[in-house]
Motif scaffolding. Structure first.
Motif, PDB file in Angstrom:
ATOM      1  N   GLN A   4       0.183   1.618  19.225  1.00  0.00           N
ATOM      2  CA  GLN A   4      -0.398   0.760  21.086  1.00  0.00           C
ATOM      3  C   GLN A   4       0.594   1.666  22.095  1.00  0.00           C
ATOM      4  O   GLN A   4       1.773   1.817  21.935  1.00  0.00           O
ATOM      5  CB  GLN A   4      -0.367  -0.060  21.277  1.00  0.00           C
ATOM      6  CG  GLN A   4      -0.891  -0.977  20.652  1.00  0.00           C
ATOM      7  CD  GLN A   4      -0.785  -2.433  21.190  1.00  0.00           C
ATOM      8  OE1 GLN A   4      -0.091  -2.923  21.101  1.00  0.00           O
ATOM      9  NE2 GLN A   4      -1.949  -3.222  21.264  1.00  0.00           N
ATOM     10  N   HIS A   5      -0.293   1.993  23.414  1.00  0.00           N
ATOM     11  CA  HIS A   5       0.769   3.023  23.923  1.00  0.00           C
ATOM     12  C   HIS A   5       0.661   2.501  25.426  1.00  0.00           C
ATOM     13  O   HIS A   5      -0.859   1.786  25.602  1.00  0.00           O
ATOM     14  CB  HIS A   5       0.809   4.543  23.950  1.00  0.00           C
ATOM     15  CG  HIS A   5       1.041   5.173  23.171  1.00  0.00           C
ATOM     16  ND1 HIS A   5       2.440   5.285  22.232  1.00  0.00           N
ATOM     17  CD2 HIS A   5       0.412   5.737  22.323  1.00  0.00           C
ATOM     18  CE1 HIS A   5       2.873   5.456  20.915  1.00  0.00           C
ATOM     19  NE2 HIS A   5       1.557   5.982  21.291  1.00  0.00           N
ATOM     20  N   ASN A   6       0.768   2.458  26.460  1.00  0.00           N
ATOM     21  CA  ASN A   6       0.671   2.253  28.097  1.00  0.00           C
ATOM     22  C   ASN A   6       1.416   3.826  29.030  1.00  0.00           C
ATOM     23  O   ASN A   6       2.368   4.899  27.982  1.00  0.00           O
ATOM     24  CB  ASN A   6       1.097   1.023  28.688  1.00  0.00           C
ATOM     25  CG  ASN A   6       2.549   0.677  28.766  1.00  0.00           C
ATOM     26  OD1 ASN A   6       3.815   1.395  28.185  1.00  0.00           O
ATOM     27  ND2 ASN A   6       3.452  -0.167  29.124  1.00  0.00           N
ATOM     28  N   GLY A  63       7.436  -8.304  25.606  1.00  0.00           N
ATOM     29  CA  GLY A  63       6.261  -8.575  25.295  1.00  0.00           C
ATOM     30  C   GLY A  63       4.336  -7.727  24.844  1.00  0.00           C
ATOM     31  O   GLY A  63       4.797  -7.821  26.159  1.00  0.00           O
ATOM     32  N   PRO A  64       4.101  -7.987  23.471  1.00  0.00           N
ATOM     33  CA  PRO A  64       2.507  -7.351  23.981  1.00  0.00           C
ATOM     34  C   PRO A  64       1.817  -8.325  24.946  1.00  0.00           C
ATOM     35  O   PRO A  64       0.825  -7.550  25.621  1.00  0.00           O
ATOM     36  CB  PRO A  64       2.058  -7.544  22.606  1.00  0.00           C
ATOM     37  CG  PRO A  64       3.039  -8.559  22.264  1.00  0.00           C
ATOM     38  CD  PRO A  64       4.178  -8.346  22.821  1.00  0.00           C
ATOM     39  N   THR A  83      -2.992   0.286  26.041  1.00  0.00           N
ATOM     40  CA  THR A  83      -4.241   0.930  25.439  1.00  0.00           C
ATOM     41  C   THR A  83      -3.453   0.155  24.041  1.00  0.00           C
ATOM     42  O   THR A  83      -3.228   1.930  23.060  1.00  0.00           O
ATOM     43  CB  THR A  83      -4.093   1.903  25.650  1.00  0.00           C
ATOM     44  OG1 THR A  83      -3.650   1.714  27.209  1.00  0.00           O
ATOM     45  CG2 THR A  83      -5.649   3.090  25.304  1.00  0.00           C
ATOM     46  N   ASN A  84      -4.790   0.737  22.894  1.00  0.00           N
ATOM     47  CA  ASN A  84      -5.168   0.206  21.564  1.00  0.00           C
ATOM     48  C   ASN A  84      -5.178   1.617  21.164  1.00  0.00           C
ATOM     49  O   ASN A  84      -5.788   2.585  21.524  1.00  0.00           O
ATOM     50  CB  ASN A  84      -6.161  -0.150  21.104  1.00  0.00           C
ATOM     51  CG  ASN A  84      -5.917  -2.024  21.176  1.00  0.00           C
ATOM     52  OD1 ASN A  84      -4.397  -2.185  20.595  1.00  0.00           O
ATOM     53  ND2 ASN A  84      -6.721  -2.536  21.516  1.00  0.00           N
ATOM     54  N   GLY A  85      -4.950   1.983  19.738  1.00  0.00           N
ATOM     55  CA  GLY A  85      -5.342   3.625  19.445  1.00  0.00           C
ATOM     56  C   GLY A  85      -6.878   4.224  19.979  1.00  0.00           C
ATOM     57  O   GLY A  85      -7.902   3.342  19.936  1.00  0.00           O
ATOM     58  N   LYS A 142      -5.777   8.775  27.622  1.00  0.00           N
ATOM     59  CA  LYS A 142      -6.299   8.551  26.524  1.00  0.00           C
ATOM     60  C   LYS A 142      -4.866   8.982  25.655  1.00  0.00           C
ATOM     61  O   LYS A 142      -4.375   9.132  25.348  1.00  0.00           O
ATOM     62  CB  LYS A 142      -6.767   9.618  26.032  1.00  0.00           C
ATOM     63  CG  LYS A 142      -6.755   9.510  24.575  1.00  0.00           C
ATOM     64  CD  LYS A 142      -9.028  10.475  24.537  1.00  0.00           C
ATOM     65  CE  LYS A 142      -9.721  10.663  23.739  1.00  0.00           C
ATOM     66  NZ  LYS A 142      -9.000   9.237  22.087  1.00  0.00           N
ATOM     67  N   ASN A 143      -4.771   7.440  24.727  1.00  0.00           N
ATOM     68  CA  ASN A 143      -4.150   6.349  23.434  1.00  0.00           C
ATOM     69  C   ASN A 143      -4.281   7.470  21.966  1.00  0.00           C
ATOM     70  O   ASN A 143      -5.601   7.491  22.272  1.00  0.00           O
ATOM     71  CB  ASN A 143      -4.214   5.614  23.455  1.00  0.00           C
ATOM     72  CG  ASN A 143      -2.701   5.493  22.464  1.00  0.00           C
ATOM     73  OD1 ASN A 143      -2.541   6.652  20.856  1.00  0.00           O
ATOM     74  ND2 ASN A 143      -3.192   4.270  21.512  1.00  0.00           N
TER      75      ASN A 143
END
Length: 163
Positions: A80-82, A104-105, A124-126, A73-74
């Motif tokens: 953004q995270h992974n 890159g993204p 993963t977005n916020g 869970k971001n």
């Protein structure tokens, strides 16, 4: 017994079993072949620490061969995270993070050569949650990281895989 009590009893028994294995002494960090036991499937939950560049858990534990579903869970509102599980040491983790910069993204900040990546979540977005399922590798300690630019040096932890 209700499900919550069963889960607590299982957790306590699993912790005791791990403590007994840990006290069993020296074996090396090499993998086990044949006859290895794996526990049933497990779901691990981990997240980011709000707007900090950190995971909310820096250590996770599983058994060799266990089917692991990692729910990430971001918890950031904007970043953004992974979650990337690395095969190798700090050097491999740094190489993956550095190669991700140029990828890159669109490539989830991951290199084209994924030979040192054991498992990966998408970017993963916020406030989003993603899952990744993988089989726990050989016994040992593995690094997990976030490869978003600038996050790797701070955002990492260890997956400990036990026999």
């Amino acid at each position: 017994m209700n499900i919550w009590l069963r889960m607590m009893a299982f957790t306590v028994l699993a912790a005791l079993a791990m403590a007994l294995v840990a006290c069993g002494g020296g074996g090396g960090s090499g993998g086990s072949s044949g006859g290895g036991q794996s526990s049933g499937p497990v779901t691990l939950e981990i997240g980011s620490k709000g707007e900090e560049l950190a995971f909310d858990k820096t250590e996770l534990r599983v058994a060799v061969g266990q089917t692991v579903t990692l729910r990430f869970k971001n918890n950031s509102a904007v970043q953004q995270h992974n979650w990337i599980l690395v095969k190798g040491s700090d050097a491999e983790a740094a190489a993956i993070a550095n190669a991700g910069l140029s990828a890159g993204p669109a490539a989830n900040y991951l290199p084209a050569d994924k030979s040192n990546i054991l498992a990966e979540s998408p970017l993963t977005n916020g406030n989003e949650t993603v899952e990744v399922t993988f089989t726990a590798p050989a016994a040992g300690t593995y690094i997990y990281i976030c490869t978003v630019p600038g996050h790797y040096p701070l955002m990492q932890g260890k997956l400990i895989v036990t026999n």
